[in-house]
Design an enzyme around this catalytic site. Structure first.
Site, PDB file in Angstrom:
ATOM      1  N   GLU A   1      -5.673   7.063   6.650  1.00 41.03           N
ATOM      2  CA  GLU A   1      -5.510   5.712   6.124  1.00 41.03           C
ATOM      3  C   GLU A   1      -6.422   5.601   4.920  1.00 41.03           C
ATOM      4  OE1 GLU A   1      -3.176   4.029   7.087  1.00 41.03           O
ATOM      5  OE2 GLU A   1      -2.703   4.875   9.038  1.00 41.03           O
TER       6      GLU A   1
ATOM      7  N   CYS B   1      -9.151  -2.492   1.881  1.00 37.86           N
ATOM      8  CA  CYS B   1      -8.283  -1.418   1.390  1.00 37.86           C
ATOM      9  C   CYS B   1      -6.927  -1.933   0.931  1.00 37.86           C
ATOM     10  CB  CYS B   1      -8.108  -0.349   2.463  1.00 37.86           C
ATOM     11  SG  CYS B   1      -7.353  -0.934   3.999  1.00 37.86           S
TER      12      CYS B   1
END
Length: 467
Positions: A214, A248
């Site tokens: 990720e 993010c």
């Protein structure tokens, strides 16, 4: 590095336990999930205080909204559905192989490694841990050295709630993290930067450990020609400035029509003042995590302006290095080759890029690495559908930001440089499971006709199969 031998011994014991108890029943898994839920619920104030101290300041309300709430919601989703997820599933059987039957049996992989970043240390621990435990695995968690107070607290809480061969927390510096990635996990999930992701994948490759990465990247927000403009600006600013942009999936740049750029800047300044009045002293505004990260962002702004970009402050406050408070800034007329347009920003700096047609905006996005998130604002379904069909991104929220990550039925993950693999909800259960394919041969079957010696009968059967 004294922790590394102990870490290896801990892994060996956990792996032995997982092989001994290969497929724990649902009541064992549910008990582990409930203990994890109690750990979060009973200690969320202490967790929020530790995270705030690690950041110097992060409002407890943001930790409750962005970390505690989705963590508990994800555990509850697994408790509601996990027993059904682990059932053996029927699969279709080819016509020529009937009356045989096929099944898929979900089984735990064994020991899962989870590497957690600093920006959302609770949620990015609990999210993958929930999937791993629901799937029946044991788990080792490496927390970030940038959140030492949270990491120490969470290690104590896990030690009190779980046996060492169920869940274990490892703390330490980058050297410990590198050693952690070399352990022969049955699956390794890493959340962090694309640069570090390369190293993690190389380390895992030595053991052929499957990985879920990720990562990040530059997530665009497109304000379409038919958008509710003022609302779009507000939702982009909210998504950008939560956690001071250290998210993010925060919007990393905005695409607006060329004649709307100044309007965007004016609306953004009004919005920032509403969200964070007196931002220099506002307790709702989060600090940058470390001096190194603060200096990087200041240097990014300076490099952009030196290359010809214009910095548009959204408040009257100035950067405060001592408190690591960086007021939000727009960048306009940004050259494409500067750091602000090449690297993930991870802070309250927002480049504004103009376009002439929606096709131009789509082309701009597609000319760059595929992003972890994409946001499109428009009232026209045709415009939204065009953007959806012609772009590729890890996940999308339409007419808002961030919220796709909170949907437990939507898999979360990147694509290309923004990551590989997914988790959350059932997708997380399956990531951390082996869906074992099983074929049951029937007592009466035609398999005996397909064996040597290959004579006329075999040739006749082969013609039937290949017709």
């Amino acid at each position: 590095m004294r922790e590394v031998p102990a870490m290896s011994s801990l892994f060996d014991a956990m792996r032995a336990a997982s092989r001994h108890d290969q497929t724990p029943p649902w009541d064992v898994r549910a008990d582990r999930l409930r203990r994890l839920r109690r750990l979060v619920q009973a200690n969320h104030d202490a967790i929020a205080a530790a995270i705030s101290a690690d950041f110097t300041n992060r409002p407890h309300q943001e930790t409750a909204l962005l970390e505690v709430f989705p963590s508990v919601a994800g555990i509850d989703d697994a408790l509601r559905h996990g027993k059904r997820w682990m059932r053996v599933r029927r699969a279709s059987t080819g016509l020529w192989f009937k009356p045989g039957r096929s099944r898929l049996m979900p089984q735990p992989l064994g020991v899962v490694g989870i590497v957690v970043p600093w920006n959302y240390p609770l949620y990015l621990t609990i999210g993958p841990l929930t999937g791993a435990l629901a799937a029946g695995n044991r788990a080792m968690v490496k927390l970030s050295e940038y959140t030492p107070r949270f990491s120490a607290l969470f290690a104590q809480l896990v030690q009190a709630a779980f046996a060492p061969d169920e869940v274990a927390v490892i703390n330490g510096d980058a050297e410990v993290a590198a050693a952690f990635s070399t352990l022969p996990f049955d699956h390794l999930l890493f959340t962090g930067s694309t640069n570090v992701g390369h190293h993690v994948m190389r380390a895992a490759a030595a053991n052929l450990t499957p990985v879920t990465l990720e990562l990040g990247g530059k997530s665009p927000a497109i304000i379409g020609p038919h958008a509710d403009f003022e609302r779009a600006v507000e939702r982009i600013l909210v998504g950008k400035l939560l956690n001071a942009g250290q998210t993010c999936i925060a919007p990393d740049y905005v695409l607006v029509q060329a004649d709307q750029r100044d309007r965007f800047a004016e609306a953004a300044r009004r919005c920032a003042s509403r969200l964070y009045p007196d931002i220099a002293r506002n307790p709702d505004y989060t600090s940058i995590i470390s001096p190194r990260h603060f200096d990087r962002l200041v240097s990014m702004i300076a490099a952009a302006t030196a290359a010809g970009a214009h910095a548009v402050p959204l408040t009257d406050a100035t950067p405060d290095a001592a408190a690591r408070r960086l007021p939000p800034v727009l960048l306009t007329d940004v050259p494409d080759n500067v750091m602000a347009m090449q690297e993930e920003i991870f802070g309250p700096v927002l480049p504004v890029v103009t376009y002439r047609s929606i096709e131009d905006a789509i082309g701009f996005v597609n000319a760059r690495p595929r992003p972890l998130a994409l946001y499109v604002f428009d009232k026209s379904g045709d415009v939204v559908d065009r953007v959806m069909r012609q772009t590729v991104a890890g996940g999308v929220t339409v007419n808002d930001t961030l919220f796709h990550i909170a949907q437990d039925d939507l898999p979360f993950g990147g694509v290309g440089p923004s990551g590989m693999g997914v988790y959350h909800g059932k997708a997380g259960f399956e990531t951390f499971s082996k869906l074992k394919p099983i074929f049951h041969q029937a007592g009466l079957n035609g398999a005996g006709l397909l064996k040597p010696p290959y004579g006329k009968r075999f040739e006749s059967m082969l013609k039937l199969l290949l017709r």
